[in-house]
Design a protein around this motif. Structure first.
Motif, PDB file in Angstrom:
ATOM      1  N   THR A 124      10.499 -33.202 -28.502  1.00 25.16           N
ATOM      2  CA  THR A 124      10.178 -34.357 -29.029  1.00 25.16           C
ATOM      3  C   THR A 124       9.917 -35.439 -28.261  1.00 25.16           C
ATOM      4  O   THR A 124       9.599 -36.417 -28.885  1.00 25.16           O
ATOM      5  CB  THR A 124      11.461 -34.726 -29.746  1.00 25.16           C
ATOM      6  N   GLY A 125       9.668 -35.234 -26.890  1.00 23.79           N
ATOM      7  CA  GLY A 125       9.579 -36.453 -25.784  1.00 23.79           C
ATOM      8  C   GLY A 125      10.555 -37.330 -25.951  1.00 23.79           C
ATOM      9  O   GLY A 125      10.381 -38.584 -25.274  1.00 23.79           O
ATOM     10  N   MET A 126      11.826 -36.933 -26.374  1.00 29.42           N
ATOM     11  CA  MET A 126      13.102 -37.655 -26.079  1.00 29.42           C
ATOM     12  C   MET A 126      13.446 -38.097 -24.733  1.00 29.42           C
ATOM     13  O   MET A 126      13.456 -37.187 -24.013  1.00 29.42           O
ATOM     14  CB  MET A 126      14.174 -37.087 -27.185  1.00 29.42           C
ATOM     15  N   PRO A 127      13.893 -39.254 -24.283  1.00 32.66           N
ATOM     16  CA  PRO A 127      14.779 -39.439 -23.143  1.00 32.66           C
ATOM     17  C   PRO A 127      15.519 -38.218 -22.983  1.00 32.66           C
ATOM     18  O   PRO A 127      16.468 -37.904 -23.924  1.00 32.66           O
ATOM     19  CB  PRO A 127      15.007 -40.914 -22.971  1.00 32.66           C
ATOM     20  N   ILE A 128      15.739 -37.876 -21.391  1.00 35.48           N
ATOM     21  CA  ILE A 128      16.676 -36.693 -21.426  1.00 35.48           C
ATOM     22  C   ILE A 128      18.110 -36.930 -21.577  1.00 35.48           C
ATOM     23  O   ILE A 128      18.885 -36.219 -22.215  1.00 35.48           O
ATOM     24  CB  ILE A 128      16.413 -36.102 -19.807  1.00 35.48           C
ATOM     25  N   LEU A 129      18.474 -38.087 -21.391  1.00 31.68           N
ATOM     26  CA  LEU A 129      19.932 -38.528 -21.589  1.00 31.68           C
ATOM     27  C   LEU A 129      20.210 -38.460 -22.953  1.00 31.68           C
ATOM     28  O   LEU A 129      21.367 -38.053 -23.293  1.00 31.68           O
ATOM     29  CB  LEU A 129      20.199 -39.818 -20.920  1.00 31.68           C
ATOM     30  N   ILE A 130      19.370 -38.869 -23.876  1.00 33.52           N
ATOM     31  CA  ILE A 130      19.524 -39.042 -25.136  1.00 33.52           C
ATOM     32  C   ILE A 130      19.412 -37.723 -25.816  1.00 33.52           C
ATOM     33  O   ILE A 130      20.271 -37.107 -26.727  1.00 33.52           O
ATOM     34  CB  ILE A 130      18.652 -39.965 -25.835  1.00 33.52           C
ATOM     35  N   ALA A 131      18.476 -36.964 -25.267  1.00 28.02           N
ATOM     36  CA  ALA A 131      18.514 -35.359 -25.667  1.00 28.02           C
ATOM     37  C   ALA A 131      19.656 -34.411 -25.100  1.00 28.02           C
ATOM     38  O   ALA A 131      20.259 -33.492 -25.755  1.00 28.02           O
ATOM     39  CB  ALA A 131      17.203 -34.486 -25.080  1.00 28.02           C
ATOM     40  N   LEU A 132      20.160 -34.873 -24.194  1.00 27.92           N
ATOM     41  CA  LEU A 132      21.536 -34.156 -23.587  1.00 27.92           C
ATOM     42  C   LEU A 132      22.784 -34.590 -24.608  1.00 27.92           C
ATOM     43  O   LEU A 132      23.710 -33.769 -24.661  1.00 27.92           O
ATOM     44  CB  LEU A 132      21.908 -34.592 -22.284  1.00 27.92           C
ATOM     45  N   VAL A 133      22.616 -35.780 -25.190  1.00 20.40           N
ATOM     46  CA  VAL A 133      23.737 -35.943 -26.049  1.00 20.40           C
ATOM     47  C   VAL A 133      23.543 -35.265 -27.442  1.00 20.40           C
ATOM     48  O   VAL A 133      24.516 -34.652 -27.852  1.00 20.40           O
ATOM     49  CB  VAL A 133      23.474 -37.512 -26.662  1.00 20.40           C
ATOM     50  N   PHE A 134      22.330 -34.981 -27.795  1.00 19.47           N
ATOM     51  CA  PHE A 134      22.246 -33.807 -28.840  1.00 19.47           C
ATOM     52  C   PHE A 134      22.723 -32.418 -28.392  1.00 19.47           C
ATOM     53  O   PHE A 134      23.446 -31.719 -29.160  1.00 19.47           O
ATOM     54  CB  PHE A 134      20.811 -33.795 -29.305  1.00 19.47           C
ATOM     55  N   GLY A 135      22.460 -32.187 -27.083  1.00 24.26           N
ATOM     56  CA  GLY A 135      22.969 -30.946 -26.662  1.00 24.26           C
ATOM     57  C   GLY A 135      24.437 -30.611 -26.767  1.00 24.26           C
ATOM     58  O   GLY A 135      24.785 -29.552 -27.014  1.00 24.26           O
ATOM     59  N   SER A 136      24.897 -31.791 -26.438  1.00 27.74           N
ATOM     60  CA  SER A 136      26.490 -31.730 -26.355  1.00 27.74           C
ATOM     61  C   SER A 136      27.023 -31.632 -27.661  1.00 27.74           C
ATOM     62  O   SER A 136      28.180 -31.133 -27.951  1.00 27.74           O
ATOM     63  CB  SER A 136      27.007 -33.086 -25.678  1.00 27.74           C
ATOM     64  N   LEU A 137      26.475 -32.287 -28.728  1.00 22.15           N
ATOM     65  CA  LEU A 137      27.073 -32.199 -30.083  1.00 22.15           C
ATOM     66  C   LEU A 137      26.640 -30.789 -30.861  1.00 22.15           C
ATOM     67  O   LEU A 137      27.493 -30.586 -31.838  1.00 22.15           O
ATOM     68  CB  LEU A 137      26.853 -33.567 -30.924  1.00 22.15           C
ATOM     69  N   ILE A 138      25.577 -30.275 -30.429  1.00 23.60           N
ATOM     70  CA  ILE A 138      25.065 -29.031 -31.242  1.00 23.60           C
ATOM     71  C   ILE A 138      25.684 -27.984 -30.530  1.00 23.60           C
ATOM     72  O   ILE A 138      25.761 -26.710 -31.221  1.00 23.60           O
ATOM     73  CB  ILE A 138      23.790 -29.266 -31.296  1.00 23.60           C
ATOM     74  N   SER A 139      26.393 -28.089 -29.238  1.00 25.39           N
ATOM     75  CA  SER A 139      26.814 -26.792 -28.342  1.00 25.39           C
ATOM     76  C   SER A 139      27.957 -26.160 -28.956  1.00 25.39           C
ATOM     77  O   SER A 139      28.312 -25.065 -28.687  1.00 25.39           O
ATOM     78  CB  SER A 139      26.680 -27.303 -26.979  1.00 25.39           C
ATOM     79  N   PRO A 140      28.766 -27.113 -29.283  1.00 23.31           N
ATOM     80  CA  PRO A 140      30.380 -26.496 -29.500  1.00 23.31           C
ATOM     81  C   PRO A 140      30.314 -25.624 -30.783  1.00 23.31           C
ATOM     82  O   PRO A 140      29.633 -26.229 -31.636  1.00 23.31           O
ATOM     83  CB  PRO A 140      31.218 -27.802 -29.745  1.00 23.31           C
ATOM     84  N   THR A 141      31.117 -24.571 -30.799  1.00 27.19           N
ATOM     85  CA  THR A 141      31.223 -24.082 -32.135  1.00 27.19           C
ATOM     86  C   THR A 141      32.306 -24.576 -32.621  1.00 27.19           C
ATOM     87  O   THR A 141      33.389 -24.949 -32.064  1.00 27.19           O
ATOM     88  CB  THR A 141      31.631 -22.142 -31.763  1.00 27.19           C
ATOM     89  N   ASP A 142      32.248 -24.730 -33.975  1.00 24.52           N
ATOM     90  CA  ASP A 142      33.200 -25.714 -34.954  1.00 24.52           C
ATOM     91  C   ASP A 142      34.176 -24.728 -35.408  1.00 24.52           C
ATOM     92  O   ASP A 142      34.002 -23.696 -36.022  1.00 24.52           O
ATOM     93  CB  ASP A 142      32.280 -26.311 -36.084  1.00 24.52           C
ATOM     94  N   PRO A 374      25.202 -44.311 -32.202  1.00 22.98           N
ATOM     95  CA  PRO A 374      24.554 -45.634 -32.511  1.00 22.98           C
ATOM     96  C   PRO A 374      23.089 -45.552 -33.121  1.00 22.98           C
ATOM     97  O   PRO A 374      22.401 -44.635 -32.739  1.00 22.98           O
ATOM     98  CB  PRO A 374      24.513 -46.436 -31.031  1.00 22.98           C
ATOM     99  N   ASP A 375      22.780 -46.599 -34.013  1.00 23.32           N
ATOM    100  CA  ASP A 375      21.528 -46.567 -34.451  1.00 23.32           C
ATOM    101  C   ASP A 375      20.359 -46.674 -33.318  1.00 23.32           C
ATOM    102  O   ASP A 375      20.656 -47.624 -32.276  1.00 23.32           O
ATOM    103  CB  ASP A 375      21.216 -47.723 -35.191  1.00 23.32           C
ATOM    104  N   SER A 376      19.441 -46.017 -33.419  1.00 20.44           N
ATOM    105  CA  SER A 376      18.169 -46.034 -32.476  1.00 20.44           C
ATOM    106  C   SER A 376      17.135 -45.484 -33.063  1.00 20.44           C
ATOM    107  O   SER A 376      17.101 -44.638 -34.152  1.00 20.44           O
ATOM    108  CB  SER A 376      18.536 -45.507 -31.235  1.00 20.44           C
ATOM    109  N   GLU A 377      15.905 -45.373 -32.593  1.00 20.34           N
ATOM    110  CA  GLU A 377      14.843 -44.762 -33.028  1.00 20.34           C
ATOM    111  C   GLU A 377      14.792 -43.148 -33.026  1.00 20.34           C
ATOM    112  O   GLU A 377      14.245 -42.302 -33.841  1.00 20.34           O
ATOM    113  CB  GLU A 377      13.424 -45.092 -32.384  1.00 20.34           C
ATOM    114  N   TRP A 378      15.963 -42.627 -32.244  1.00 22.24           N
ATOM    115  CA  TRP A 378      16.001 -41.264 -32.216  1.00 22.24           C
ATOM    116  C   TRP A 378      16.874 -40.882 -32.986  1.00 22.24           C
ATOM    117  O   TRP A 378      17.123 -39.369 -33.257  1.00 22.24           O
ATOM    118  CB  TRP A 378      16.328 -40.758 -30.707  1.00 22.24           C
TER     119      TRP A 378
END
Length: 416
Positions: A124-142, A374-378
């Motif tokens: 996506t071209g997303m900044p790495i820190l924000i992309a890592l946030v996505f990685g952290s929320l999608i990684s755990p098995t619910d 938080p609201d952001s473009e990503w």
């Protein structure tokens, strides 16, 4: 709409959609309610497309958006669901498997977050820190999705226990990692501090504090229940532990999910053996099973209708489907690396890696965390990708995990 009206509507719809599934689709209850709610949501959208003058979609979307899914799950339902799930996972089973479970909940989460984060940033071209946030929320098995679906999948009890136990703990760890990364990526949004020292302090405070609080509250509750022989009062006490303990953890700024898991494990094992009569055990077990079933039905209904909160931009949807492969690769690494690390010292039954990889279901917690950003473009692309991964995970993986388990091994399990 008032809270009572929203709650009534959700329960009525869960009952209606559950009945439709039971009579016609005959899918596992949780998955069936999700599928019917998705079909109903898309039906509303299609109706509005052909007859826009009715304004049905706008009215439904307004109602759905008035429900704060993130708060409803993270601050309300999650404590009860985690406590109910942990009640049925025995400490003796986890004790035999604590090394691989601990590695998957720590090293596995770190690997998965990193793989998804860097891959998503590249996509996506997303900044790495924000992309890592996505990685952290999608990684755990619910654990909510895992327990709700695996219970209907008729898996071997040993395998179900291992997957459920791992999911209960990696969920709590991943939530703490999520809080840390959000604080780093959005320093002016939902900030929890920044820098390595603040991150380490937050991790210790959340994870260790939540575990200690859960054990202490669980032990105190157990000691009280030993003095009582009244099943209705003891059921009420366990309900108070789940509700009150979760809110106390939130107030003390420690991990409420980890608190709920630790308290539930202690009451479900030590408390059930030494603090309850046989009659009380039966009532407590039946009560929490019913609570679990009802809340699961409502939660999967809410996941289905949250489609109205998704931005259906074509590029976002394509990114979401690509993220499915990314999440599966990351889950494979999270399972395979700990297993390969331990193979020189322990023997593993065949089928553990594919079954635990495919059985690592995502669920409402990932959606709730994405909505809480938080609201952001990503945020729109993160929310869309999260939703696509979760829907695929629950429906496709949830409906096929039992067949996969039967194919690769008669009873695959972690080492004894």
């Amino acid at each position: 709409m008032t809270l009572l009206q929203i709650t009534s509507l959700l329960i009525v719809l869960a009952g209606v959609f559950g009945s439709i599934n039971y009579l016609f689709l005959r899918l596992p209850a949780a998955i069936g309610i999700l599928v019917v709610s998705l079909l109903a949501s898309f039906g509303v959208m299609i109706l509005d497309f052909f007859v826009p003058s009715l304004g049905v979609e706008a009215a439904v979307r307004s109602t759905v958006l008035s429900i704060d899914f993130s708060d409803a799950l993270l601050e309300g339902m999650l404590g009860l669901l985690l406590f109910a799930g942990a009640l049925h996972v025995k400490i003796s089973d986890l004790r035999r498997e604590w090394v691989p479970v601990a590695l998957m909940a720590t090293i596995g989460i770190a690997l998965s977050t990193t793989i998804v984060g860097y891959g998503f940033s590249w996509l996506t071209g997303m900044p790495i820190l924000i992309a890592l946030v996505f990685g952290s929320l999608i990684s755990p098995t619910d654990p909510v999705a895992v327990l709700g679906v695996l219970r209907e999948a008729d898996l071997p009890k040993s395998l179900e226990t291992k997957i459920a136990g791992e999911s209960l703990f990696n969920d709590g760890v991943a939530y703490v990692v999520f809080l840390i990364l959000v604080g780093l990526a959005f320093p002016h949004g939902d900030s929890h501090g920044s820098g390595a020292a603040a991150a380490a302090e937050l991790f210790v405070q959340e994870a260790l504090g939540g575990a200690v609080l859960g054990i202490v509250l669980g032990w105190l509750t157990f000691r009280v229940m030993r003095l009582i022989d009244d099943y209705s009062l003891e059921v009420l006490i366990t309900l108070g532990l789940a509700f009150g303990g979760y809110e106390l953890a939130v107030y003390l700024h420690v991990s409420a999910p980890i608190m709920a898991v630790c308290a539930g494990l202690l009451i479900g094992d030590v408390g059930a053996k030494h603090g309850m009569s046989e009659e009380t055990r039966q009532y407590v077990d039946a009560f929490w099973k019913l609570i679990d079933e009802i809340l699961n039905a409502v939660l999967f209904l809410m996941i289905g209708v949250e489609v109205f909160a998704i931005a259906f931009d074509a590029s976002f949807v394509v990114t979401g489907f690509t993220s499915i492969a990314l999440a599966l690769v990351a889950r494979l690494a999270a399972v395979a690396v700990p297993v390969l690390m331990l193979k020189p010292f322990r023997s593993f039954a065949s089928g553990v890696i594919p079954v635990m990889t495919w059985g690592g279901l995502k669920g409402g917690i990932s959606v709730a965390l994405a909505l809480s950003l938080p609201d952001s473009e990503w945020k729109p692309v993160i929310l869309t990708a999260t939703y696509v991964v979760v829907i695929f995970s629950i429906i496709v993986q949830g409906l096929t995990i039992a067949k996969l388990a039967q194919r690769v091994s008669s009873e695959p399990e972690l080492p004894q």
